[in-house]
Design an enzyme around this catalytic site. Structure first.
Site, short mmCIF file in Angstrom:
data_model
loop_
_atom_site.label_atom_id
_atom_site.label_comp_id
_atom_site.label_asym_id
_atom_site.label_seq_id
_atom_site.Cartn_x
_atom_site.Cartn_y
_atom_site.Cartn_z
N GLU B 61 0.84 -1.20 0.00
CA GLU B 61 0.00 0.00 0.00
C GLU B 61 0.87 1.25 0.00
O GLU B 61 0.60 2.23 -0.72
CB GLU B 61 -0.90 0.03 1.25
CG GLU B 61 -1.86 -1.15 1.36
CD GLU B 61 -1.27 -2.34 2.12
OE1 GLU B 61 -0.04 -2.56 2.03
OE2 GLU B 61 -2.04 -3.03 2.80
N CYS B 96 -0.47 0.10 7.78
CA CYS B 96 -0.87 0.56 6.44
C CYS B 96 -2.25 1.19 6.48
O CYS B 96 -2.57 2.05 5.66
CB CYS B 96 -0.89 -0.63 5.47
SG CYS B 96 0.76 -1.23 5.11
N ALA B 174 14.83 -42.80 -9.39
CA ALA B 174 16.21 -43.15 -9.74
C ALA B 174 16.23 -44.63 -10.08
O ALA B 174 15.31 -45.37 -9.74
CB ALA B 174 17.15 -42.88 -8.57
N SER B 180 20.09 -40.91 -11.45
CA SER B 180 18.88 -40.11 -11.63
C SER B 180 19.15 -38.87 -12.47
O SER B 180 18.25 -38.06 -12.66
CB SER B 180 18.32 -39.70 -10.27
OG SER B 180 19.20 -38.81 -9.62
N ASP B 212 24.40 -37.70 -2.34
CA ASP B 212 24.48 -36.82 -3.51
C ASP B 212 25.28 -35.54 -3.26
O ASP B 212 25.58 -34.81 -4.20
CB ASP B 212 23.08 -36.40 -3.98
CG ASP B 212 22.21 -37.60 -4.34
OD1 ASP B 212 22.78 -38.66 -4.63
OD2 ASP B 212 20.97 -37.46 -4.33
N SER B 305 13.62 -41.29 -0.62
CA SER B 305 12.33 -41.94 -0.39
C SER B 305 12.06 -42.22 1.08
O SER B 305 10.91 -42.30 1.50
CB SER B 305 12.26 -43.24 -1.20
OG SER B 305 13.29 -44.11 -0.81
#
Lengths: 385, 385
Positions: B61, B96, B174, B180, B212, B305
């Site tokens: 605003e 506001c 994967a 994957s 990973d 998973s």
């Protein structure tokens, strides 16, 4: 379709799209013929239209000409939009090209060339020789969606095969105990019956017959024609009491089994077809060859993960018709049993070409891009034109 | 946004939709504040607009009023479209509502009520008391899409959590050997980074870090703010050399581990947070409580998973963000490890609410209907209005 209430179109492409939409009206009935529609248009106005009737009945062009005659309108100088190149040979009906020439149109536009390489372009050439302007192929890809099976059979000798599967979002088609009723909802199931209804053969495996005793017929949509039911049953183990043996034609593909059982089944409209063995199972490409030789255009596969996997591995599946429900099941039955992969390069690859919402579920269509491309090539070029 | 080039709208709803679209411009920056936009309109013409700036900066605003002032246009008698009920309390910025009253609009329309039940309706009541007409909630569901996390934190004390997964059409994330890269294509991956960028926390598990070594930051889209990275690591086994410990803030939720390791990590901007144990694993609902208490609105989960399954089972996932590639892998890693089900009634159920094509892949969004419904209820009713 009432021509007087139809909005007019302003381009060849718009008219052809409309013809293709109309051709879908005959999706369930024309096999082994293709589904074709014909629009007769003059001065931006639809004069008459027709679609192919069931096999042995009239082709689309003849139906449209008959409607024009009944409406008392002349087709002279009109443009004909036909979703397939008009036939130029005597089949069960006289050649449509002759009827078209008699109607004296100014122009004939086709969506696709005749997929049969031996006659492709002949219909158009005959029209040209009679002084009629010809156009197309126009909107060939859209037209192919209506007749992939006919084009596949004409060009490669085997039907177009889709594998229907209904699964959870994590790819399970059933729980470990086999429970699968129902993963997807009524709208997805009804849509599955639409795909059965347009197919020429609904194919499953003996394992599914033994486990689920399915009827395999079309129930959820209206149809005057039922597809033929077929079972891959390597050692002829389906029980004679199976529900799918209901007197309608059934084909059982086997590589062994008891001849007496086969004879008893024959009395009930079941044809037991001997196929070569391949690694302890019916040789699947031979089944497709046989189906093609028996005028089968489209095959709807609804099978368990073992047969689905075998068909996929054998390269016998052109398209995946996948219904996904917004649920997770974790463990359970996979869509397809496939050999363990060691590299993503070995994955079976398709291309998505359609997605839709069906009730609370999603339908995804994916197909083998090279298979589709070769059909499209066959109908996009007009030999001798 | 240049108001002079914007087409005009012809209804409150059209203006509000435009305000909601504008509010998405601040998706990546405002956390822990909601993303809000304000349009100032008179006689069907947009006078000025504004969006919330990064936390501590101006609200929408105030930004819109500033633009009006800079453009030299009076806001007297105008209509203000605000995607959230204006605040009536002193936070890091003045309320506001006071600025709005000073601007003397004829009317203020809001998309959603303040989700905080203690102040919901107060902003509108204050405007009414000042003789300003008020309207809304209008397009609350669309507005909620922009701020589910803020509304969740205000109403239930915990963030809105989505689980991102990329899989083959048969639900494999994967191969069995872990491969994957890549199942989905670059457009789907970039879209995944968009979702990371809008989140407040990107959450993963120790297993994924060990396997990973992901960076977990936003790379594929432009952003001036990186979400906080977080790891569920029950026994504090993530290696200190992990790439995600890059000096940016990281939270590690653990129920054990070496205090000396925790102290060393603290020197690298990693806060190790002790959580209660539950069946040998960090109690996941406690993590969400803690995140809510630390002003976290949206959590983007990208995990293996095992953690995905645990979060799902604990009821900690509100939404599934699923990218599917048109390939089949057969065997491989599942989306989520879940206990074996014996009845489909036990399935984890969601509702699809969006589907999109991304390059050759498909994105499906599904959420828990009751969770969404309770947020929508909270912002659709204006208490005391």
């Amino acid at each position: 379709m009432n021509p007087s209430h139809s909005p007019s179109c302003d381009s060849d492409e718009a008219w052809m799209r409309r013809a293709i939409a109309l051709s879908r009206q005959s999706l369930y009935i024309t096999t082994p013929n293709p589904r074709v529609a014909c629009l007769i248009v003059r001065d931006g106005r639809l004069l008459a239209s027709g679609v192919t009737q069931k096999a042995g009945g009239s082709h689309a062009e003849v139906m449209a000409l008959r409607q024009a005659r009944e409406n008392g309108v002349s087709t002279q100088g009109a443009t004909f939009y036909v979703t397939l190149e008009p036939c130029s040979h005597h089949g069960r009906t006289p050649p449509c090209v002759d009827a078209l020439i008699q109607a004296q149109p100014a122009r004939v536009v086709v969506a696709m060339a005749d997929p049969n390489p031996l006659v492709s372009g002949r219909g158009l050439a005959k029209l040209k020789a009679a002084g009629i302007a010809v156009g197309g192929p126009l909107c060939a890809a859209e037209a192919l969606e209506v007749n992939p099976g006919f084009v596949a059979r004409m060009t490669r000798g085997t039907p177009w095969v889709w594998l229907k599967t209904a699964a959870s979002l994590d790819g399970r088609t059933a729980l470990g105990n086999g429970a699968s009723q129902w993963i997807t909802g009524p709208q997805a199931r009804a849509d599955g019956h639409h795909w059965r209804a347009r197919s020429c053969v609904v194919l499953t495996g003996a394992g599914t017959v033994l486990a689920d005793d399915p009827q395999l017929n079309v129930r959820e949509v209206e149809t005057t024609r039922q597809p033929i039911k077929a079972v891959i049953d390597t050692s002829l183990q389906v029980p004679e009491s199976a529900r799918l043996f209901d007197g309608s034609p059934v084909w059982v593909f086997t590589a062994g089994g008891d001849p007496a059982k086969a004879r008893r089944l024959a009395d009930r409209n079941v044809q037991v077809v001997r196929m070569p063995l391949d690694n302890g199972r019916v040789h699947l490409p031979s089944v497709l060859q046989w189906l093609g030789q028996h005028d089968i255009n489209e095959v709807h596969v609804e099978a368990g993960s073992v047969l689905s996997g075998a068909l996929l591995q054998a390269g016998c599946v052109d398209e995946l018709l996948v219904y996904l429900a917004p649920m997770l099941l974790g463990a359970g039955r996979p869509m397809a049993e496939l050999p363990v992969l060691h590299d993503l390069e070995q994955a079976l690859r398709f291309e998505f070409h359609d997605q839709a919402s069906l009730g609370g579920d999603v339908r995804l269509l994916a197909r083998k891009a090279p298979a589709w491309r070769s059909l499209l090539d066959a109908i996009s070029a007009v030999a001798g034109a």
